[in-house]
Design an enzyme around this catalytic site. Structure first.
Site, PDB file in Angstrom:
ATOM      1  N   GLU A   1       0.824  -1.221   0.000  1.00 51.13           N
ATOM      2  CA  GLU A   1       0.000   0.000   0.000  1.00 51.13           C
ATOM      3  C   GLU A   1       0.863   1.280   0.000  1.00 51.13           C
ATOM      4  OE1 GLU A   1      -3.357   0.065   2.633  1.00 51.13           O
ATOM      5  OE2 GLU A   1      -4.006  -1.918   2.020  1.00 51.13           O
TER       6      GLU A   1
HETATM    7  C1  LIG Z   1       2.873  -9.495   0.574  1.00 53.53           C
HETATM    8  C2  LIG Z   1       2.439  -8.528  -0.460  1.00 53.53           C
HETATM    9  C3  LIG Z   1       1.097  -8.354  -0.730  1.00 53.53           C
HETATM   10  C4  LIG Z   1       0.685  -7.510  -1.762  1.00 53.53           C
HETATM   11  N1  LIG Z   1      -0.642  -7.447  -2.119  1.00 53.53           N
HETATM   12  C5  LIG Z   1      -0.981  -6.782  -3.263  1.00 53.53           C
HETATM   13  C6  LIG Z   1      -2.305  -6.878  -3.794  1.00 53.53           C
HETATM   14  O1  LIG Z   1      -3.173  -7.520  -3.222  1.00 53.53           O
HETATM   15  N2  LIG Z   1      -2.579  -6.227  -4.952  1.00 53.53           N
HETATM   16  C7  LIG Z   1      -1.645  -5.503  -5.611  1.00 53.53           C
HETATM   17  O2  LIG Z   1      -1.943  -4.951  -6.656  1.00 53.53           O
HETATM   18  N3  LIG Z   1      -0.383  -5.378  -5.130  1.00 53.53           N
HETATM   19  C8  LIG Z   1      -0.031  -6.012  -3.993  1.00 53.53           C
HETATM   20  N4  LIG Z   1       1.261  -5.913  -3.500  1.00 53.53           N
HETATM   21  C9  LIG Z   1       2.206  -5.090  -4.203  1.00 53.53           C
HETATM   22  C10 LIG Z   1       2.743  -3.920  -3.397  1.00 53.53           C
HETATM   23  O3  LIG Z   1       1.813  -2.888  -3.363  1.00 53.53           O
HETATM   24  C11 LIG Z   1       4.068  -3.545  -4.063  1.00 53.53           C
HETATM   25  O4  LIG Z   1       4.993  -4.500  -3.625  1.00 53.53           O
HETATM   26  C12 LIG Z   1       4.534  -2.165  -3.768  1.00 53.53           C
HETATM   27  O5  LIG Z   1       3.750  -1.267  -4.477  1.00 53.53           O
HETATM   28  C13 LIG Z   1       6.006  -1.939  -4.111  1.00 53.53           C
HETATM   29  O6  LIG Z   1       6.330  -2.390  -5.386  1.00 53.53           O
HETATM   30  P1  LIG Z   1       7.642  -3.313  -5.598  1.00 53.53           P
HETATM   31  O7  LIG Z   1       7.570  -4.390  -4.579  1.00 53.53           O
HETATM   32  O8  LIG Z   1       7.703  -3.688  -6.998  1.00 53.53           O
HETATM   33  O9  LIG Z   1       8.843  -2.376  -5.185  1.00 53.53           O
HETATM   34  P2  LIG Z   1       9.548  -1.241  -6.076  1.00 53.53           P
HETATM   35  O10 LIG Z   1       8.518  -0.362  -6.683  1.00 53.53           O
HETATM   36  O11 LIG Z   1      10.540  -1.875  -6.964  1.00 53.53           O
HETATM   37  O12 LIG Z   1      10.280  -0.388  -4.958  1.00 53.53           O
HETATM   38  C14 LIG Z   1      11.521  -0.796  -4.378  1.00 53.53           C
HETATM   39  C15 LIG Z   1      11.999   0.304  -3.428  1.00 53.53           C
HETATM   40  O13 LIG Z   1      12.168   1.528  -4.136  1.00 53.53           O
HETATM   41  C16 LIG Z   1      11.496   2.583  -3.476  1.00 53.53           C
HETATM   42  N5  LIG Z   1      11.044   3.567  -4.461  1.00 53.53           N
HETATM   43  C17 LIG Z   1      10.408   3.354  -5.645  1.00 53.53           C
HETATM   44  N6  LIG Z   1      10.159   4.535  -6.254  1.00 53.53           N
HETATM   45  C18 LIG Z   1      10.643   5.505  -5.437  1.00 53.53           C
HETATM   46  C19 LIG Z   1      10.694   6.935  -5.490  1.00 53.53           C
HETATM   47  N7  LIG Z   1      10.201   7.623  -6.494  1.00 53.53           N
HETATM   48  N8  LIG Z   1      11.261   7.594  -4.461  1.00 53.53           N
HETATM   49  C20 LIG Z   1      11.768   6.914  -3.407  1.00 53.53           C
HETATM   50  N9  LIG Z   1      11.753   5.585  -3.307  1.00 53.53           N
HETATM   51  C21 LIG Z   1      11.202   4.892  -4.304  1.00 53.53           C
HETATM   52  C22 LIG Z   1      10.339   1.913  -2.753  1.00 53.53           C
HETATM   53  O14 LIG Z   1       9.923   2.690  -1.637  1.00 53.53           O
HETATM   54  C23 LIG Z   1      10.977   0.598  -2.326  1.00 53.53           C
HETATM   55  O15 LIG Z   1      11.662   0.808  -1.130  1.00 53.53           O
HETATM   56  C24 LIG Z   1       1.664  -6.758  -2.469  1.00 53.53           C
HETATM   57  C25 LIG Z   1       3.010  -6.896  -2.154  1.00 53.53           C
HETATM   58  C26 LIG Z   1       3.413  -7.779  -1.179  1.00 53.53           C
HETATM   59  C27 LIG Z   1       4.864  -7.934  -0.903  1.00 53.53           C
END
Ligand SMILES: Cc1cc2nc3c(=O)[nH]c(=O)nc-3n(C[C@H](O)[C@H](O)[C@H](O)COP(=O)(O)OP(=O)(O)OC[C@H]3O[C@@H](n4cnc5c(N)ncnc54)[C@H](O)[C@@H]3O)c2cc1C
Length: 812
Positions: A502
């Site tokens: 989220e």
């Molecule tokens: C257990 C679990 C349940 C989930 N459930 C759902 C679900 O039901 N439905 C759904 O759609 N999604 C779901 N998600 C997805 C979740 O919302 C994403 O994991 C999240 O949005 C982050 O994306 P990413 O993991 O690809 O990380 P990335 O986007 O690759 O981010 C990696 C790091 O980079 C940082 N970062 C990225 N951009 C910036 C910026 N501009 N400035 C500073 N820092 C930045 C982030 O804060 C993070 O620390 C789930 C994820 C998990 C792990």
């Protein structure tokens, strides 16, 4: 004489600024003061003439609204339009989503504490309380976290059924559709209680009640869609999930590559219908492996113009039964030893009819706005509640464990090093729970506070992480050794999940809280931005002029207030009658002004580059967030009836927050990329230096003592969690052991003295108890009490062990 007049003039200007005087009052003051100073300065006639001409010119320019608009505001408006950073459509929708609540007051530099204290108290209806006391209690009793996470890797079938039958999936669904229609407070309390027992069950219940099919249908669904699905969702006949994230679009979810093309196709063996051919690859989707109803976000294209002339129709949301031909679903991810269902889903050329679009064809392209609007509500409840459930359990068990567990013949909680950790655990739990309740209150008041939802999501999960780390440290090996008797290890393992979902926390802190708050919660920026977008030039000028001069008055006022409050430390700021802990309110008002001033300067000087200056933005976000958490803490303390026993928690939490606000502002100043602004901000905000200090060791000692002592303050701090009554349960045994330890301490001291005097010679504790009874040192009843105490302490201290085979992965 001249010097005196000039000092007087400065004082008048500071007062005008302080009280946000109108443009007219400024003009009047200038028209009086400037000639007086000029005459006293004995200027030559020519210079006097120049001064008077400039005076008349500026009075004309700024004092006559028509001229001001045409000659000043019009020029600035043009400049604004040029320098305003380009805001993408997705960013704009995020900014527009939700409402402004107490965050607006904190941004005003002048929060109205009377208004905050007059907000209703947090509370539950009788039905909601009864649900917590019976259905939630029963569910918690059914949950065996170890069995769920280690053996089953899922909730047992009877738990799934109980959750569905008792309506846990329909907490946000109105009664007319068979839902429970709970308030945000109740929804939050249910999640917190379940989370105190089992993270897997909390997530399972949380997701259908958060951002997902039910929430989207309620707000945007057509009547047919609501009728078709809401009853089934409320009763658990449908298990929903919502898929936005994919391998190539995580935090930047607006960039999803998943797409749908409008076309004709055969559906359900019927004749040709207009629909969408979809292709998607999603991952991390909670509940997906068992979902019967898939909410899907994708970009819609209409290359053949079957729906009109617009080819790129934008992000669109659909509800797809997972049995639809071509939907691939069922595989699982393994999120940090949690057993909630989470997995990927793909679809290749899956054809769906247009009626699957949430809200129908009218809602095509509005997906991002719909998600942003719903995010504010869900994000304000689920993660804060589950974090607080875990924190409360960590606080209660850590306090008890630190009193029961002895090393060096002393309860470990009496060591100063452990006290430090306990103080953080107690005070962070108190403050975070206050903010959880305060935010749920906002929702129950009809708000959808978007900036606040980011604040509470970030800070509840971060503080949850601090608390569980500290709890692990004070438990030593007891926290590390997993097994049925470990009530902490899974909580620790799963903490990063809340941090990531989220809105991942780094992004939320550095980009969202201040980035969105600066535009959304600021009293003038959104109005200025809106004016720049107004097509009608005259209207734009009027709107912009109002906003600009309101903004200038606001900035001048915060400049004066920052300096004056910096000199007085906020002393003397008037507060509503009967307020206690007055200095905390005054210091928050002081920092609210300083924050508003720094925010304005950051926006004015850094402009669009502030988006890239994430470290500055993050620190400003910290100030806003800590002011919010501080407000919630003061509100909670007042609503609880200001119990004196809670004061150590309140003092520690507030002093820590205020100190961190000071440090965050100092960090903004130190790193501001402009020498002049750095110097000015430092002189205005900290004219007497940085004088706040963190909470004292003595205060930390009081908080730690409160956690280790059964009593009302400890009960209030941890209210609402599931406390098993059975001494067979690890937490139940710990509760009993704390009471028993305290009761038996005088007897233990008696035995200890007898042993030192050589009256007791047995080597083992149980034998010594018998010996003491046999020589008449203690009664038979006392011996039984000590034996029970020994058994309880042993149960608390021991950890699980396994035969090697038991830990091997069973391959079926
Ligand atoms: C257990 C679990 C349940 C989930 N459930 C759902 C679900 O039901 N439905 C759904 O759609 N999604 C779901 N998600 C997805 C979740 O919302 C994403 O994991 C999240 O949005 C982050 O994306 P990413 O993991 O690809 O990380 P990335 O986007 O690759 O981010 C990696 C790091 O980079 C940082 N970062 C990225 N951009 C910036 C910026 N501009 N400035 C500073 N820092 C930045 C982030 O804060 C993070 O620390 C789930 C994820 C998990 C792990």
């Amino acid at each position: 004489m001249l010097l005196l007049t000039m000092l007087l003039a400065v004082a008048v200007f500071v007062l005008l600024a302080f009280f946000r005087a109108t443009v007219l009052s400024w003009m009047l003051a200038i028209m009086v003061i400037v000639p007086v100073v000029a005459i006293q300065a004995r200027l030559s006639e020519t210079i006097l003439l120049v001064v008077y001409s400039l005076l008349i010119l500026s009075v004309g320019l700024f004092g006559v609204p028509f001229l001001r608009r045409k000659l000043v505001s019009a020029v600035v408006l043009k400049l604004f339009r040029k320098i305003l950073p380009v805001i993408s459509a997705t960013e704009q929708e995020a900014i527009d989503a939700g409402t402004v609540w107490w965050d607006g007051e904190l941004f005003s530099g002048h929060p109205d504490w009377g208004k905050m204290l007059a907000y209703p108290k947090c509370g539950l209806s009788e039905t909601e309380q009864a649900f917590l006391d019976t259905e939630v209690e029963e569910l918690c009793t059914m949950l065996d976290d170890w069995d769920i996470t280690h053996n089953l890797a899922d909730l047992p079938a009877d738990v799934w059924q109980y959750i569905k039958d008792k309506g846990f999936f329909g907490m946000i669904i109105p009664r007319e559709y068979g839902g429970l229609a709970f308030s945000a407070q109740a929804h939050s309390a249910v999640i917190a209680k379940i989370a105190s027992r089992c993270g897997t069950a909390a997530v399972t219940v949380m997701v259908p009640n958060s951002l997902g099919p039910a929430e989207l249908l309620l707000h945007y669904g057509t009547e047919e869609q609501k009728e078709k699905y809401l009853h089934r969702l409320a009763s658990g006949l449908e298990v929903p999930c919502f898929a936005l994230t994919g391998p190539f679009a995580g935090s930047d979810a607006g960039a999803i590559p998943d797409y749908g093309v409008v076309c004709k196709g055969i559906f359900s063996g019927k004749k040709e219908v207009l629909g969408i051919r979809l292709n998607w690859e999603k991952r991390y989707i909670t509940l997906a492996p068992k979902a019967t109803l898939l909410g899907l976000a994708f970009k819609l294209y209409d290359p053949d113009g079957l729906l009109g002339t617009d080819v790129n129709r934008g992000i669109t949301l659909a509800l797809i039964p997972t049995k639809t031909k071509g939907v691939q679903i069922g595989r699982r991810h393994f999120p940090l030893n949690s057993a909630f269902l989470n997995g990927p889903t793909q679809g290749q050329d899956v054809f769906i009819p247009l009626e699957y679009i949430i809200g129908g064809v009218e809602r095509i392209g509005q997906g991002w706005r719909m998600l942003m609007e719903c995010l504010a509500a869900g994000r304000s409840i689920s993660l804060p509640a589950s974090s607080v459930g875990g924190m409360k359990m960590a606080a209660r068990t850590s306090g008890a464990y630190c009193r029961v567990r002895r090393q060096f013949n002393t309860p470990i909680g009496m060591f100063e090093g452990v006290e430090e950790a306990l103080a953080r655990i107690g005070a962070h739990t108190y403050m975070t729970d206050a903010a959880r309740g305060f935010t749920a209150l906002a929702l129950d008041m009809g708000e959808k506070p978007s900036v606040i939802s980011a604040i509470i999501k970030y800070h509840s999960t971060e503080r949850g992480r601090i608390v569980v780390n500290d709890a692990m440290d004070v438990h030593g090996g007891k926290g590390i050794s997993l097994g049925p008797d470990n009530y902490l290890g899974r909580n620790y393992q799963q903490t990063p999940i809340g941090i990531t979902v989220e809105g991942a926390n780094i992004l939320t802190r550095t980009l969202m809280i201040f980035g969105q708050g600066a535009i959304r919660s600021h009293p003038y920026v959104l109005k200025e931005v809106a004016a720049t977008r107004e097509a009608d030039h005259e209207k734009a000028l009027h709107l912009f002029d109002d906003a600009l001069f309101g903004h200038i008055g606001f900035a001048l006022s915060n400049t004066a207030r920052s300096l004056v409050f910096g000199l007085t430390g906020g002393r003397g700021i008037p507060l509503p009658k009967g307020v206690v802990c007055r200095r905390y309110y005054q210091q928050m008002t002081r920092f609210s002004s300083a924050f508003a001033l720094s925010a304005d300067l950051a926006m004015a000087v850094l402009g669009g580059s502030l988006k890239r200056r994430e470290k500055i933005s993050a620190r400003l976000g910290d100030v806003l967030s800590l002011l919010y958490l501080g407000s919630a803490t003061m509100k909670r303390f007042a609503d609880d009836g200001r119990p004196a026993d809670d004061l150590p928690l309140v003092h520690w939490a507030m002093q820590d927050a205020l100190y961190k606000i000071q440090q965050a502002l100092a960090g903004v100043i130190q790193n501001f990329p402009n020498f002049f602004v750095r110097t000015m901000l430092s002189a205005l905000i900290f004219p007497l230096g940085k004088r706040l200090v963190p909470p004292s060791d003595h205060l930390g000692h009081e908080v730690a003592a409160l956690l280790m002592q059964p009593g009302e303050a400890r009960d209030r701090l941890t209210a609402g969690i599931f406390l098993p009554s059975s001494e067979e349960d690890a937490v139940g045994a710990l509760e009993a052991a704390l009471l028993s330890t305290l009761e038996c301490e005088p007897l233990q001291a008696q035995l200890h003295a007898a042993r030192r005097a050589g009256k007791l010679t047995a080597m083992e504790e149980l034998q010594r108890i018998s010996e003491a009874r046999d020589i008449g040192l203690i009664t038979t009843e006392q011996a039984l009490q000590l034996e029970r105490d020994y058994a309880l302490r042993r149960k608390v201290i021991m950890v699980d062990d396994f035969a090697p085979k038991e830990l091997q992965v069973k391959k079926s």
